[in-house]
Design a protein around this motif. Structure first.
Motif, PDB file in Angstrom:
ATOM      1  N   VAL A   3       0.863  -1.176   0.000  1.00  0.00           N
ATOM      2  CA  VAL A   3       0.000   0.000   0.000  1.00  0.00           C
ATOM      3  C   VAL A   3       0.899   1.225   0.000  1.00  0.00           C
ATOM      4  CG1 VAL A   3      -1.782   1.237   1.284  1.00  0.00           C
ATOM      5  CG2 VAL A   3      -1.785  -1.248   1.280  1.00  0.00           C
ATOM      6  N   ASP A   4       0.621   2.180  -0.872  1.00  0.00           N
ATOM      7  CA  ASP A   4       1.363   3.440  -0.911  1.00  0.00           C
ATOM      8  C   ASP A   4       0.673   4.436   0.000  1.00  0.00           C
ATOM      9  OD1 ASP A   4       3.362   2.688  -2.782  1.00  0.00           O
ATOM     10  OD2 ASP A   4       1.872   2.853  -4.384  1.00  0.00           O
ATOM     11  N   PRO A  24      -0.679  -7.549   5.596  1.00  0.00           N
ATOM     12  CA  PRO A  24      -1.296  -8.830   5.242  1.00  0.00           C
ATOM     13  C   PRO A  24      -2.495  -8.626   4.311  1.00  0.00           C
ATOM     14  CG  PRO A  24      -1.196  -8.530   7.643  1.00  0.00           C
ATOM     15  CD  PRO A  24      -0.759  -7.253   7.006  1.00  0.00           C
ATOM     16  N   GLU A  25      -2.751  -9.597   3.462  1.00  0.00           N
ATOM     17  CA  GLU A  25      -3.933  -9.526   2.588  1.00  0.00           C
ATOM     18  C   GLU A  25      -5.175  -9.298   3.446  1.00  0.00           C
ATOM     19  OE1 GLU A  25      -4.225  -9.557  -0.759  1.00  0.00           O
ATOM     20  OE2 GLU A  25      -2.041  -9.629  -0.885  1.00  0.00           O
ATOM     21  N   GLY A  26      -6.053  -8.415   2.988  1.00  0.00           N
ATOM     22  CA  GLY A  26      -7.293  -8.145   3.710  1.00  0.00           C
ATOM     23  C   GLY A  26      -7.132  -7.203   4.886  1.00  0.00           C
ATOM     24  N   ALA A  27      -5.959  -6.588   5.045  1.00  0.00           N
ATOM     25  CA  ALA A  27      -5.749  -5.660   6.164  1.00  0.00           C
ATOM     26  C   ALA A  27      -6.727  -4.493   6.054  1.00  0.00           C
ATOM     27  CB  ALA A  27      -4.311  -5.150   6.162  1.00  0.00           C
ATOM     28  N   ARG A  28      -7.008  -3.918   7.187  1.00  0.00           N
ATOM     29  CA  ARG A  28      -7.923  -2.779   7.260  1.00  0.00           C
ATOM     30  C   ARG A  28      -7.143  -1.493   7.510  1.00  0.00           C
ATOM     31  NH1 ARG A  28     -13.181  -4.881   8.040  1.00  0.00           N
ATOM     32  NH2 ARG A  28     -13.138  -7.098   8.515  1.00  0.00           N
ATOM     33  N   VAL A  29      -7.815  -0.379   7.297  1.00  0.00           N
ATOM     34  CA  VAL A  29      -7.200   0.928   7.538  1.00  0.00           C
ATOM     35  C   VAL A  29      -6.667   1.006   8.961  1.00  0.00           C
ATOM     36  CG1 VAL A  29      -7.692   3.404   7.761  1.00  0.00           C
ATOM     37  CG2 VAL A  29      -8.491   2.149   5.746  1.00  0.00           C
ATOM     38  N   ALA A  30      -7.390   0.458   9.928  1.00  0.00           N
ATOM     39  CA  ALA A  30      -6.939   0.501  11.325  1.00  0.00           C
ATOM     40  C   ALA A  30      -5.580  -0.167  11.498  1.00  0.00           C
ATOM     41  CB  ALA A  30      -7.969  -0.158  12.228  1.00  0.00           C
ATOM     42  N   GLU A  31      -5.324  -1.240  10.759  1.00  0.00           N
ATOM     43  CA  GLU A  31      -4.034  -1.922  10.843  1.00  0.00           C
ATOM     44  C   GLU A  31      -2.918  -1.061  10.243  1.00  0.00           C
ATOM     45  OE1 GLU A  31      -4.428  -6.364   9.995  1.00  0.00           O
ATOM     46  OE2 GLU A  31      -6.417  -5.553   9.483  1.00  0.00           O
ATOM     47  N   LEU A  32      -3.224  -0.365   9.159  1.00  0.00           N
ATOM     48  CA  LEU A  32      -2.251   0.548   8.569  1.00  0.00           C
ATOM     49  C   LEU A  32      -1.916   1.662   9.553  1.00  0.00           C
ATOM     50  CD1 LEU A  32      -1.997   1.971   5.068  1.00  0.00           C
ATOM     51  CD2 LEU A  32      -2.282   3.554   6.937  1.00  0.00           C
ATOM     52  N   VAL A  33      -2.933   2.244  10.177  1.00  0.00           N
ATOM     53  CA  VAL A  33      -2.724   3.321  11.144  1.00  0.00           C
ATOM     54  C   VAL A  33      -1.913   2.809  12.337  1.00  0.00           C
ATOM     55  CG1 VAL A  33      -3.903   4.880  12.758  1.00  0.00           C
ATOM     56  CG2 VAL A  33      -4.739   4.648  10.410  1.00  0.00           C
ATOM     57  N   LEU A  63      -8.320  -2.831   2.795  1.00  0.00           N
ATOM     58  CA  LEU A  63      -7.412  -2.313   1.781  1.00  0.00           C
ATOM     59  C   LEU A  63      -7.123  -3.399   0.755  1.00  0.00           C
ATOM     60  CD1 LEU A  63      -4.999  -0.534   4.246  1.00  0.00           C
ATOM     61  CD2 LEU A  63      -6.629   0.572   2.706  1.00  0.00           C
ATOM     62  N   ALA A  64      -6.728  -2.969  -0.433  1.00  0.00           N
ATOM     63  CA  ALA A  64      -6.358  -3.889  -1.513  1.00  0.00           C
ATOM     64  C   ALA A  64      -4.938  -3.569  -1.963  1.00  0.00           C
ATOM     65  CB  ALA A  64      -7.330  -3.744  -2.685  1.00  0.00           C
ATOM     66  N   VAL A  69      -3.218   5.501   0.007  1.00  0.00           N
ATOM     67  CA  VAL A  69      -3.847   5.984   1.231  1.00  0.00           C
ATOM     68  C   VAL A  69      -3.150   7.276   1.649  1.00  0.00           C
ATOM     69  CG1 VAL A  69      -4.410   5.440   3.630  1.00  0.00           C
ATOM     70  CG2 VAL A  69      -4.316   3.601   1.930  1.00  0.00           C
ATOM     71  N   ALA A  70      -3.937   8.293   1.933  1.00  0.00           N
ATOM     72  CA  ALA A  70      -3.403   9.540   2.487  1.00  0.00           C
ATOM     73  C   ALA A  70      -3.804   9.592   3.957  1.00  0.00           C
ATOM     74  CB  ALA A  70      -3.967  10.744   1.744  1.00  0.00           C
ATOM     75  N   VAL A  71      -2.863   9.914   4.808  1.00  0.00           N
ATOM     76  CA  VAL A  71      -3.146  10.109   6.234  1.00  0.00           C
ATOM     77  C   VAL A  71      -2.804  11.566   6.516  1.00  0.00           C
ATOM     78  CG1 VAL A  71      -2.652   9.359   8.581  1.00  0.00           C
ATOM     79  CG2 VAL A  71      -2.618   7.687   6.710  1.00  0.00           C
ATOM     80  N   ILE A  72      -3.851  12.330   6.785  1.00  0.00           N
ATOM     81  CA  ILE A  72      -3.706  13.783   6.882  1.00  0.00           C
ATOM     82  C   ILE A  72      -4.298  14.283   8.202  1.00  0.00           C
ATOM     83  CG2 ILE A  72      -3.786  14.039   4.369  1.00  0.00           C
ATOM     84  CD1 ILE A  72      -6.685  14.990   4.673  1.00  0.00           C
ATOM     85  N   PRO A  73      -3.862  15.475   8.667  1.00  0.00           N
ATOM     86  CA  PRO A  73      -4.473  16.041   9.872  1.00  0.00           C
ATOM     87  C   PRO A  73      -5.966  16.269   9.639  1.00  0.00           C
ATOM     88  CG  PRO A  73      -2.455  17.214   9.323  1.00  0.00           C
ATOM     89  CD  PRO A  73      -2.766  16.306   8.162  1.00  0.00           C
ATOM     90  N   ALA A  74      -6.751  15.968  10.655  1.00  0.00           N
ATOM     91  CA  ALA A  74      -8.201  16.180  10.555  1.00  0.00           C
ATOM     92  C   ALA A  74      -8.484  17.667  10.421  1.00  0.00           C
ATOM     93  CB  ALA A  74      -8.895  15.627  11.785  1.00  0.00           C
TER      94      ALA A  74
END
Length: 86
Positions: A3-4, A24-33, A63-64, A69-74
Motif C-alpha cells: 500500500v502506498d 497482510p492480505e485483507g488488512a484494514r485501515v486501522a491496521e495501517l494506522v 485495503l487492496a 492511502v493519504a493520512v492527513i491532519p483532521a
C-alpha cells in the motif's frame, strides 16, 4: 500486499511524506494506522484521518494491493472560533 501511503502534517515530519507499507492480505485501515503509530511513536496519529483513493475511510475499510492511502491532519471542527464575532 503493498500500500502506498502519503503523509501530511506532523506525521510527515516524523516519518517522511511517502511510505510503501507491506500489510497482510485483507488488512484494514486501522491496521495501517497502527503500523504507522508503531513507527512514529505514541500519539503521533491522533487527530489524523485516512483517505483511500481520495475518499474518507474509517478503520474498518479493507485495503487492496496497490491502494493509495493519504493520512492527513483532521480538518478543524466547524463552528465559530472562540473570541470570533458571531
Amino acid at each position: 500486499m503493498r500500500v502506498d501511503v502519503r503523509l501530511e502534517g506532523p506525521l510527515a515530519g516524523r516519518l517522511g511524506p511517502r511510505r510503501r507499507l507491506r500489510l497482510p492480505e485483507g488488512a484494514r485501515v486501522a491496521e495501517l494506522v497502527a503500523a504507522l503509530a508503531r513507527e512514529a511513536g505514541p500519539g503521533a496519529v491522533v487527530g489524523h484521518v485516512a483517505l483511500v483513493g481520495g475518499r474518507p475511510a474509517d478503520g474498518a475499510r479493507r485495503l487492496a494491493d496497490g491502494d493509495e492511502v493519504a493520512v492527513i491532519p483532521a480538518p478543524p471542527a466547524a463552528g465559530p472560533r472562540p473570541g470570533a464575532p458571531a
